[in-house]
Design a protein around this motif. Structure first.
Motif, PDB file in Angstrom:
ATOM      1  N   ARG A  71      -4.865   7.894 -12.512  1.00 19.54           N
ATOM      2  CA  ARG A  71      -4.256   6.658 -12.021  1.00 19.54           C
ATOM      3  C   ARG A  71      -3.532   6.920 -10.704  1.00 19.54           C
ATOM      4  O   ARG A  71      -2.398   6.536 -10.508  1.00 19.54           O
ATOM      5  N   SER A  72      -4.222   7.567  -9.779  1.00 20.53           N
ATOM      6  CA  SER A  72      -3.571   8.006  -8.542  1.00 20.53           C
ATOM      7  C   SER A  72      -3.461   6.925  -7.471  1.00 20.53           C
ATOM      8  O   SER A  72      -2.703   7.072  -6.523  1.00 20.53           O
ATOM      9  N   ALA A  73      -4.191   5.822  -7.598  1.00 22.77           N
ATOM     10  CA  ALA A  73      -4.117   4.756  -6.592  1.00 22.77           C
ATOM     11  C   ALA A  73      -2.993   3.775  -6.952  1.00 22.77           C
ATOM     12  O   ALA A  73      -2.999   3.164  -8.019  1.00 22.77           O
ATOM     13  N   LEU A  74      -2.040   3.649  -6.040  1.00 24.01           N
ATOM     14  CA  LEU A  74      -0.928   2.725  -6.225  1.00 24.01           C
ATOM     15  C   LEU A  74      -1.181   1.481  -5.387  1.00 24.01           C
ATOM     16  O   LEU A  74      -1.475   1.582  -4.191  1.00 24.01           O
ATOM     17  N   VAL A  75      -1.061   0.328  -6.014  1.00 23.33           N
ATOM     18  CA  VAL A  75      -1.345  -0.939  -5.355  1.00 23.33           C
ATOM     19  C   VAL A  75      -0.166  -1.885  -5.568  1.00 23.33           C
ATOM     20  O   VAL A  75       0.345  -2.012  -6.682  1.00 23.33           O
ATOM     21  N   ILE A  76       0.260  -2.525  -4.488  1.00 29.67           N
ATOM     22  CA  ILE A  76       1.274  -3.570  -4.556  1.00 29.67           C
ATOM     23  C   ILE A  76       0.551  -4.886  -4.285  1.00 29.67           C
ATOM     24  O   ILE A  76      -0.190  -5.001  -3.317  1.00 29.67           O
ATOM     25  N   VAL A  77       0.786  -5.863  -5.142  1.00 32.54           N
ATOM     26  CA  VAL A  77       0.119  -7.158  -4.990  1.00 32.54           C
ATOM     27  C   VAL A  77       1.176  -8.251  -4.888  1.00 32.54           C
ATOM     28  O   VAL A  77       2.039  -8.372  -5.762  1.00 32.54           O
ATOM     29  N   ILE A 118       0.954  -1.832  -9.449  1.00 33.96           N
ATOM     30  CA  ILE A 118      -0.189  -1.529 -10.310  1.00 33.96           C
ATOM     31  C   ILE A 118      -0.703  -0.130  -9.991  1.00 33.96           C
ATOM     32  O   ILE A 118      -0.783   0.251  -8.819  1.00 33.96           O
ATOM     33  N   ARG A 119      -1.040   0.614 -11.019  1.00 37.60           N
ATOM     34  CA  ARG A 119      -1.672   1.928 -10.832  1.00 37.60           C
ATOM     35  C   ARG A 119      -3.083   1.843 -11.390  1.00 37.60           C
ATOM     36  O   ARG A 119      -3.294   1.384 -12.510  1.00 37.60           O
ATOM     37  N   VAL A 120      -4.048   2.290 -10.592  1.00 37.81           N
ATOM     38  CA  VAL A 120      -5.454   2.279 -10.990  1.00 37.81           C
ATOM     39  C   VAL A 120      -6.114   3.595 -10.575  1.00 37.81           C
ATOM     40  O   VAL A 120      -5.526   4.401  -9.864  1.00 37.81           O
ATOM     41  N   SER A 124     -12.286   0.670  -6.315  1.00 38.15           N
ATOM     42  CA  SER A 124     -13.297  -0.009  -7.125  1.00 38.15           C
ATOM     43  C   SER A 124     -12.698  -0.499  -8.447  1.00 38.15           C
ATOM     44  O   SER A 124     -12.968  -1.618  -8.894  1.00 38.15           O
ATOM     45  N   ASP A 125     -11.883   0.346  -9.052  1.00 41.49           N
ATOM     46  CA  ASP A 125     -11.203  -0.023 -10.298  1.00 41.49           C
ATOM     47  C   ASP A 125     -10.303  -1.236 -10.060  1.00 41.49           C
ATOM     48  O   ASP A 125     -10.284  -2.180 -10.848  1.00 41.49           O
ATOM     49  N   PHE A 126      -9.558  -1.220  -8.945  1.00 34.34           N
ATOM     50  CA  PHE A 126      -8.695  -2.355  -8.646  1.00 34.34           C
ATOM     51  C   PHE A 126      -9.514  -3.622  -8.400  1.00 34.34           C
ATOM     52  O   PHE A 126      -9.148  -4.701  -8.870  1.00 34.34           O
ATOM     53  N   ASN A 127     -10.624  -3.505  -7.657  1.00 34.55           N
ATOM     54  CA  ASN A 127     -11.471  -4.676  -7.384  1.00 34.55           C
ATOM     55  C   ASN A 127     -11.897  -5.357  -8.676  1.00 34.55           C
ATOM     56  O   ASN A 127     -11.906  -6.581  -8.769  1.00 34.55           O
ATOM     57  N   LYS A 128     -12.265  -4.559  -9.665  1.00 38.71           N
ATOM     58  CA  LYS A 128     -12.685  -5.126 -10.948  1.00 38.71           C
ATOM     59  C   LYS A 128     -11.520  -5.853 -11.629  1.00 38.71           C
ATOM     60  O   LYS A 128     -11.681  -6.983 -12.083  1.00 38.71           O
TER      61      LYS A 128
END
Length: 160
Positions: A71-77, A118-120, A124-128
């Motif tokens: 879960r290394s990708a950190l995303v702020i939405v 969010i951690r993904v 590609s995982d986030f897009n889904k």
């Protein structure tokens, strides 16, 4: 702890020191903590228990390394709802609490209504997740996604 004039519990310098130490290392033994704040182990245990009971300490848990569990990708939405009403906020909040991949959700003032952390696994995982779940949440009019390039400060201890 002492009782303040307004009836609320106030913490003293020893309680503050206990909080600072536990915030940095929640695995400290009671004996080590007592020695660090210069009180007996029994006194330290009583004070620590009161800090839990009075809500100063909400929980103790392990901080898991995201990259070790994929879960290394950190995303702020940023989320904008179609209406800014108490009912639309409430409906969104009920729905967002059911999404296990959302680590934090904050109602904010400004251009967005909510910010999500969010951690993904990867983009590609986030897009889904975005296509399947986020944009279909109740009342969502718009989202803005920010992929974190570098975590400079994350979950720093509170300064008090």
């Amino acid at each position: 702890m002492k009782e303040s004039s307004n009836g609320n519990d106030e913490i003293d310098r020893i309680d503050r020191r206990i909080l600072h130490l536990l915030q940095r290392d929640g695995r400290m033994t009671n004996a080590d903590l007592a020695q660090a704040v210069n009180v007996s182990p029994a006194t330290c245990h009583r004070r620590t228990q009161r800090l839990f009971d009075d809500g100063y300490i909400r929980s103790v848990r392990a901080e898991v390394a995201p990259e070790k569990v994929d879960r290394s990708a950190l995303v702020i939405v940023g989320v904008v709802l179609d209406r800014s009403t108490p009912e639309s906020f409430r409906t969104f909040e009920v729905a967002i609490k059911k999404l296990r991949f959302v680590l934090d959700c904050h109602l904010v003032a400004g251009d967005f209504d909510f910010f999500l952390k969010i951690r993904v696994r990867d983009i590609s995982d986030f897009n889904k997740l975005h296509g399947d779940q986020l944009i279909s949440l109740p009342g969502v009019r718009q989202t803005r996604t920010f992929f974190v390039m570098k975590e400079v400060v994350d979950n720093a201890p509170l300064d008090f």
